[in-house]
Design a protein around this motif. Structure first.
Motif, short mmCIF file in Angstrom:
data_model
loop_
_atom_site.label_atom_id
_atom_site.label_comp_id
_atom_site.label_asym_id
_atom_site.label_seq_id
_atom_site.Cartn_x
_atom_site.Cartn_y
_atom_site.Cartn_z
N GLN A 162 15.02 65.55 30.48
CA GLN A 162 14.33 67.17 30.93
C GLN A 162 14.28 66.28 32.32
O GLN A 162 14.37 67.31 33.41
N TYR B 173 7.87 70.71 34.74
CA TYR B 173 9.28 71.19 35.46
C TYR B 173 8.02 70.49 36.67
O TYR B 173 8.92 69.32 37.51
N GLN C 105 16.17 76.73 33.32
CA GLN C 105 15.40 76.97 34.43
C GLN C 105 15.81 77.35 36.00
O GLN C 105 15.78 77.97 36.87
N ASP D 239 3.74 74.04 38.84
CA ASP D 239 3.54 74.12 37.62
C ASP D 239 2.52 75.71 36.75
O ASP D 239 2.12 75.96 37.96
N THR E 89 16.94 72.57 28.91
CA THR E 89 15.87 72.91 29.37
C THR E 89 15.58 73.64 30.99
O THR E 89 15.46 73.97 31.37
N ALA F 72 9.06 77.24 32.54
CA ALA F 72 8.78 75.38 31.81
C ALA F 72 7.93 74.59 32.34
O ALA F 72 7.55 74.18 33.38
N TYR G 249 12.14 81.39 34.26
CA TYR G 249 12.59 80.77 32.63
C TYR G 249 11.26 79.94 32.49
O TYR G 249 10.58 79.95 30.99
#
Length: 535
Positions: free
Chosen positions: A53, A410, A89, A378, A85, A407, A405
């Motif tokens: 990720q 990030y 994004q 974030d 993920t 997430a 998105y």
């Protein structure tokens, strides 16, 4: 003596280099060994995250800053699913990203025999998120796969693409590649430019909406706004385009004050804006700014079909803005633009409330302490506040995962990607204590790469924004108080400096500006009513 025959994995690396790829983020695995065969000798930089990720988010941050696609190498199965993920994004925010993954041996695909990293249909899974996903089953399929993967980066709305190569194919002999094909977006029809120019030249109260697609249109956008005397509303991904300009409105179109400005316009020009609810209806009221006449410019024809416009135009924002400027007369009918922008800024700033005004003051102190920085964020309170109202001092220098998105996890890896893309730019990563725990180990990648990133951790010991949302609707607060670690002790274990400060903007600015040497550091900002964990 003839040159040795290259493998498909080696030829893939050649193809990436020919397409100006200079950095790959990835974690090697037994199913991608052959993809790495030619990487060491290629001159392409390899950066190792702590989780796939992280690789995807690093590729995202790198792409946003460099303008080039971010590339990630991941293994079959969990490597690909861990990267979905970040791909989602990137798709939400139109970020160019290529994920290259392994795949199980061809003879095993879809048979459910329990092979290592096996998925029922990995290719189909990637297709649910990627703009295009290519399966390379034989040598002659590699070149078309590369061309198709890179095509959206230059000819349409960018986003994530995917190539998978089975482990029994990657090491087999390859055929040579032709020179890369560059696909360009179709030229803008002159008649549409002229039609837009006529509408805007006659407008008495025009307004421009600038989205993330316009972030490289700064000079033309400013000149266009001045010619039209039009306020420019910038969504979160467009901040910095009109820094301290009297026509700039660095505020969310979700705010009532900004909606009022838009609805009072006789012509609205939207450049590169998705019209996403997280920008235009973040309070989920279901309401939408009503526009009298909308000229909508977007690179994606599908986007143009999603919202009615008086004049939809498929074009890249920067190029269109320059052509439109050339087509406009020297004098246009617009007037009072600066006054409308000034009034809107003042009303919008008042509207966000005292708490968020304090957060914006904090962001301003960081900006002044480290001018020209890249601020990567974030989902945390200062970022929410800034997305509502904040004026950054460079285009493309304010981006985060609190829109689209959304997430968590990030900011830390995306800041690393940003720092690699712009090694001479200061980078400030703004993350909450809750979000930081999603990807805190990635700080060690910044240590490995000796990146000068200031990780600002907003510590309110939990998910305060979520807790407030639960309280507002009468839901008992539960699950919102994960205990954070001692960030001072964490920083010591990473071998990097740590500074703890209050939320006073002057204290934060002093900590940000302090010379703590080369490399990453943590500045922990403790919210009122909380105390940082002891070492």
């Amino acid at each position: 003596m003839t040159d040795p025959v290259k493998t498909i994995g080696e030829t893939l690396v050649d193809g990436l280099k020919a397409r100006d790829v200079s950095c790959v983020f990835g974690i090697p695995g037994v199913h991608t060994v052959e993809l790495y065969r030619g990487l060491a000798a290629s001159g392409i930089r390899h950066v190792t995250p702590r989780h796939e990720q992280g690789a995807g988010f690093m590729a995202d941050g790198y792409a946003r800053v460099s303008g080039k696609p971010g590339v990630a190498f991941v293994i079959t199965g969990p490597g690909l699913t861990n990267t979905l993920t970040p791909m989602a994004q990137a798709r939400a925010d139109s970020v160019p990203m290529l994920v290259v993954s392994g795949a199980n041996a061809q003879s095993s695909l879809g048979k459910g025999m329990g092979h290592l990293h096996e998925l029922p249909d990995q290719h189909a899974l990637a297709q649910t998120v990627a703009l295009t996903s290519q399966h390379v089953a034989k040598a002659e399929e590699l070149e078309p796969a590369l061309n198709k993967a890179f095509s959206p980066f230059s000819s349409g709305r960018p986003g994530p693409t995917h190539i998978q190569i089975p482990l029994d194919v990657a090491g087999s002999a390859a055929t040579g590649l032709s020179a890369p094909k560059v696909t360009e977006a179709p030229p803008v029809e002159v008649a549409l430019v002229q039609q837009a120019a006529r509408l805007l030249a006659a407008a008495k109260h025009p307004v421009i909406l600038a989205g993330g697609g316009a972030k490289r249109a700064g000079e033309a956008l400013r000149a266009l706004a001045e010619r039209l005397d039009a306020p420019v509303v910038q969504t979160a991904n467009a901040r910095g385009l009109m820094y301290q300009h009297p026509l700039g409105v660095p505020a969310s179109p979700s705010l009532k004050a900004v909606r009022s400005l838009i609805e009072g316009a006789d012509v609205v020009l939207a450049l590169g804006s998705e019209f996403g609810p997280t920008d235009y209806d973040m309070y989920a009221t279901g309401e939408w700014p009503q526009m009298q006449q909308l000229i909508r410019v977007d690179i994606c024809d599908q986007q143009l079909d999603r919202h009615a416009a008086a004049l939809p135009i498929r074009a890249e924002a920067a190029g269109f803005a320059a052509e439109l400027l050339a087509a406009l007369p020297a004098e246009c009918a617009g007037s009072g633009g600066e006054a409308r922008a000034t009034e809107t800024r003042a009303a919008a700033f008042e509207e966000i409330g005292a708490d968020y005004r304090g957060q914006v003051a904090l962001l301003g102190a960081m900006r002044e302490a480290m001018p020209g920085s890249l601020m990567v964020g974030d989902s945390t309170q200062p970022i929410y506040a800034g997305n509502l109202f904040y004026d950054h001092d460079r285009p493309g220098g304010w981006f985060n995962a609190a829109t689209g998105y959304g997430a968590l996890g990030y900011a830390i890896p995306a800041a690393i990607g940003a720092a690699i893309a712009a090694p001479n730019r200061p980078v400030i990563c703004i993350v909450g204590d809750g979000g930081a725990q999603f990807s805190l180990p990635e700080v060690m990648t910044a240590v490995d790469e000796n990146l000068s990133i200031t990780f600002v951790i907003w510590n309110n010991q939990g998910y305060r924004e979520i807790a407030t949302s639960m309280e507002d609707v009468g839901v008992a607060v539960i699950g919102c108080d994960p205990t954070p670690p001692s960030f001072a002790a964490t920083a010591r274990s990473f071998g990097i400096p740590h500074v703890s400060v209050t939320t006073d903007p002057a204290d934060v600015a002093t900590a940000i500006a302090k010379n703590l040497g080369q490399g990453p550091r943590i500045v922990e900002v403790t919210a009122p009513g909380f105390t940082p964990a002891e070492e």
